[in-house]
Design a protein around this motif. Structure first.
Motif, PDB file in Angstrom:
ATOM      1  N   GLY A   1       0.011  64.814  27.557  1.00 41.08           N
ATOM      2  CA  GLY A   1      -0.394  65.156  26.210  1.00 41.08           C
ATOM      3  C   GLY A   1       0.001  64.029  25.292  1.00 41.08           C
ATOM      4  N   GLY A   2      -0.957  63.532  24.522  1.00 41.85           N
ATOM      5  CA  GLY A   2      -0.713  62.349  23.720  1.00 41.85           C
ATOM      6  C   GLY A   2      -1.619  61.210  24.159  1.00 41.85           C
ATOM      7  N   ASP A   3      -1.547  60.096  23.461  1.00 44.52           N
ATOM      8  CA  ASP A   3      -2.436  58.962  23.724  1.00 44.52           C
ATOM      9  C   ASP A   3      -1.720  57.944  24.606  1.00 44.52           C
ATOM     10  N   VAL A   4      -1.932  58.046  25.920  1.00 45.99           N
ATOM     11  CA  VAL A   4      -1.319  57.118  26.868  1.00 45.99           C
ATOM     12  C   VAL A   4      -1.819  55.701  26.639  1.00 45.99           C
TER      13      VAL A   4
ATOM     14  N   GLY B   1      -1.153  51.229  26.886  1.00 48.13           N
ATOM     15  CA  GLY B   1      -2.329  50.435  27.218  1.00 48.13           C
ATOM     16  C   GLY B   1      -2.975  50.827  28.522  1.00 48.13           C
ATOM     17  N   HIS B   2      -2.314  51.678  29.320  1.00 44.67           N
ATOM     18  CA  HIS B   2      -2.885  52.126  30.590  1.00 44.67           C
ATOM     19  C   HIS B   2      -3.825  53.310  30.346  1.00 44.67           C
ATOM     20  N   ASP B   3      -4.909  53.373  31.118  1.00 43.15           N
ATOM     21  CA  ASP B   3      -5.774  54.536  31.006  1.00 43.15           C
ATOM     22  C   ASP B   3      -5.127  55.724  31.699  1.00 43.15           C
ATOM     23  N   ALA B   4      -5.658  56.914  31.402  1.00 40.75           N
ATOM     24  CA  ALA B   4      -5.035  58.143  31.884  1.00 40.75           C
ATOM     25  C   ALA B   4      -5.041  58.233  33.403  1.00 40.75           C
ATOM     26  N   THR B   5      -6.067  57.688  34.071  1.00 42.27           N
ATOM     27  CA  THR B   5      -6.148  57.801  35.528  1.00 42.27           C
ATOM     28  C   THR B   5      -5.048  56.995  36.224  1.00 42.27           C
ATOM     29  N   SER B   6      -4.606  55.891  35.607  1.00 50.12           N
ATOM     30  CA  SER B   6      -3.567  55.075  36.236  1.00 50.12           C
ATOM     31  C   SER B   6      -2.176  55.671  36.068  1.00 50.12           C
ATOM     32  N   MET B   7      -2.081  56.746  35.277  1.00 52.07           N
ATOM     33  CA  MET B   7      -0.801  57.427  35.113  1.00 52.07           C
ATOM     34  C   MET B   7      -0.952  58.920  35.400  1.00 52.07           C
TER      35      MET B   7
ATOM     36  N   THR C   1       6.652  49.444  32.224  1.00 51.73           N
ATOM     37  CA  THR C   1       5.863  48.231  32.013  1.00 51.73           C
ATOM     38  C   THR C   1       4.499  48.593  31.441  1.00 51.73           C
ATOM     39  N   ALA C   2       4.185  48.046  30.267  1.00 51.42           N
ATOM     40  CA  ALA C   2       2.888  48.303  29.645  1.00 51.42           C
ATOM     41  C   ALA C   2       1.815  47.441  30.298  1.00 51.42           C
ATOM     42  N   ARG C   3       0.595  47.645  29.902  1.00 46.20           N
ATOM     43  CA  ARG C   3      -0.526  46.911  30.487  1.00 46.20           C
ATOM     44  C   ARG C   3      -0.423  45.420  30.215  1.00 46.20           C
ATOM     45  N   ASP C   4       0.144  45.055  29.037  1.00 50.91           N
ATOM     46  CA  ASP C   4       0.268  43.635  28.694  1.00 50.91           C
ATOM     47  C   ASP C   4       1.551  43.022  29.223  1.00 50.91           C
ATOM     48  N   GLY C   5       2.319  43.754  30.047  1.00 50.37           N
ATOM     49  CA  GLY C   5       3.544  43.238  30.639  1.00 50.37           C
ATOM     50  C   GLY C   5       4.793  43.524  29.841  1.00 50.37           C
TER      51      GLY C   5
END
Length: 428
Positions: free
Chosen positions: A334-337, A342-348, A392-396
């Motif tokens: 719940g919330g904006d992953v 920066g990761h889309d919902a499917t990758s988490m 770790t975010a999408r941008d590292g």
């Protein structure tokens, strides 16, 4: 306040005009009657007016109904004094019944409106019939029980037929519905046309001669089906128009001696009462369907609005909430992953994929927290309610996250669900 007077005056005049039209139609359909008629549609008009309008407008409504009744007396060349007594009885009993319902604090919305209408309609019909039957018994020597039965039935059925139609077009939220898309509109139009055609075929002419003994009466369920379809596709207002269309066809043909109800009982008045009972049930059915449909739509809309508020609050505060199914390892966020990491919902969407994003030094602790892999007999402590970890975010970028949550156990002590929140505090 003065700005409301013109609209109130116009509304009162319209109620009076509607009463007069319904009264004229009732007289034409009744034909020659003895003491009391078998159809009295204005009973539904008075009931709807008192249920839909505030107390302060009731005196004006009563005056409008009195004027309409006097106009009817002039058209029909009847006694004006008797007309005044009649409207006093009818409008007075309806007002008293609605006042009693309001004093009971019954909400006049949704399914509560249906219950209130039935109770008020029954009370009003009984009170009006008691005074009317007593008057005819005293002044004309009429049979009290006979007049009472016909008067009460015609008034109550008039409420069942007319009041739901007017309620569907009223200001009540319970009968409001949103716009109709093109597909629903076309399907509803097809159902309305099918209703009109089937009603005409079924109620026109001698049913036994066309369909065989008893088949015509069984076919009366067909228009009911199309009326419900119209209500589902077009909402309460469309359903009310379908019932009104069915009413016009059924009552007109029955009054002419046609249709299955005229065949069932050769007594003219009894046939009209049977047809009205059928139409009253149709109106109630459509009213219930439209009320349930609109209530469900309102609940869905409220749920969506609440979900949007929660999502916005979580996004603004930099928080996420999660629910984990221990059996499958699936995670619902719940919330904006995407906004946070920066990761889309499917990758988490699963424990395994999220653990790949966790810093190696924090991975085992989070796995134990979520999967319950820490055993008490190994001497290890149970995971704390708060745990700091790095993601770790999408941008590292490494984000410091405070995890607050834990497992929920079932009655036998097994882990049923894992829930918690992630609060992003810093980005390294």
């Amino acid at each position: 306040m003065p700005l409301n007077r013109p609209s109130t005056t116009v509304a009162t005049i319209l109620w009076g005009a509607l009463y007069l039209v319904a009264a004229i139609v009732s007289h034409r359909l009744n034909g020659p009657v003895d003491m009391t008629g078998y159809i009295w549609l204005p009973a539904g008009v008075t009931m709807a007016a008192f249920m839909l309008r505030p107390y302060r407008e009731w005196p004006g409504l009563g005056a409008a109904f009195a004027v309409a009744q006097l106009a009817l007396a002039a058209i029909e060349h009847t006694n004006p004094a008797h007309a005044m007594l009649f409207v006093l009885d009818e409008a007075g009993s309806a007002a008293l019944a609605v006042a009693l319902v309001r004093l009971a604090r019954v909400p006049l919305e949704g399914l509560y409106f249906v219950r209130a209408m039935l109770v008020a309609g029954a009370v009003s019909a009984l009170l009006g019939a008691l005074f009317g039957a007593a008057w005819f018994a005293w002044s004309q020597g009429g049979a009290f029980g006979h007049v009472l039965r016909i008067w009460a039935a015609s008034d109550f059925l008039g409420v069942l037929i007319v009041t739901p139609v007017l309620a569907a077009w009223s200001r009540f939220r319970a009968f409001r519905s949103g716009g109709t898309d093109r597909t629903d509109f076309l399907l509803g139009l097809a159902a309305a046309i099918a209703l009109a055609l089937s009603a005409y075929v079924i109620f026109d002419g001698n049913s036994d001669a066309k369909f065989g003994d008893g088949i015509g009466f069984a076919l009366t369920y067909v228009p009911l089906f199309f009326a419900v379809v119209v209500a589902l596709l077009w909402g309460g207002r469309g359903g009310s128009m379908a019932v009104l269309l069915l009413t016009l066809v059924a009552l007109t043909q029955t009054a002419e001696g046609d249709g299955p109800f005229a065949v069932l009982d050769h007594h003219y008045g009894q046939s009209l009462l049977e047809a009205q009972l059928y139409l009253g049930i149709a109106a109630l059915l459509v009213l219930l369907v439209s009320a349930l449909k609109t209530t469900r739509e309102q609940l869905h809309e409220q749920s969506a609005q609440w979900q949007n508020r929660v999502e916005l609050a979580l996004a603004t505060s930099g928080q996420l909430v999660y629910t984990i199914d221990p059996a499958s390892g699936r995670i619902d966020w719940g919330g904006d992953v995407v906004l946070v990491f920066g990761h889309d919902a499917t990758s988490m969407a699963s424990i395994s994929t999220v653990l790949q994003l966790v810093h190696p030094d924090d991975r085992d602790a989070l796995r134990a927290r979520w999967l319950g892999e820490t055993a008490l007999d190994d001497g290890a402590a149970m995971p704390a309610r708060r745990q700091t970890l790095r993601i770790t975010a999408r941008d590292g970028t490494l984000h410091t996250v405070v995890d607050t949550g834990g497992p929920l156990m079932d009655a036998v002590g097994n882990m049923a669900l894992v829930t918690g929140t992630w609060s992003v505090e810093t980005a390294l």
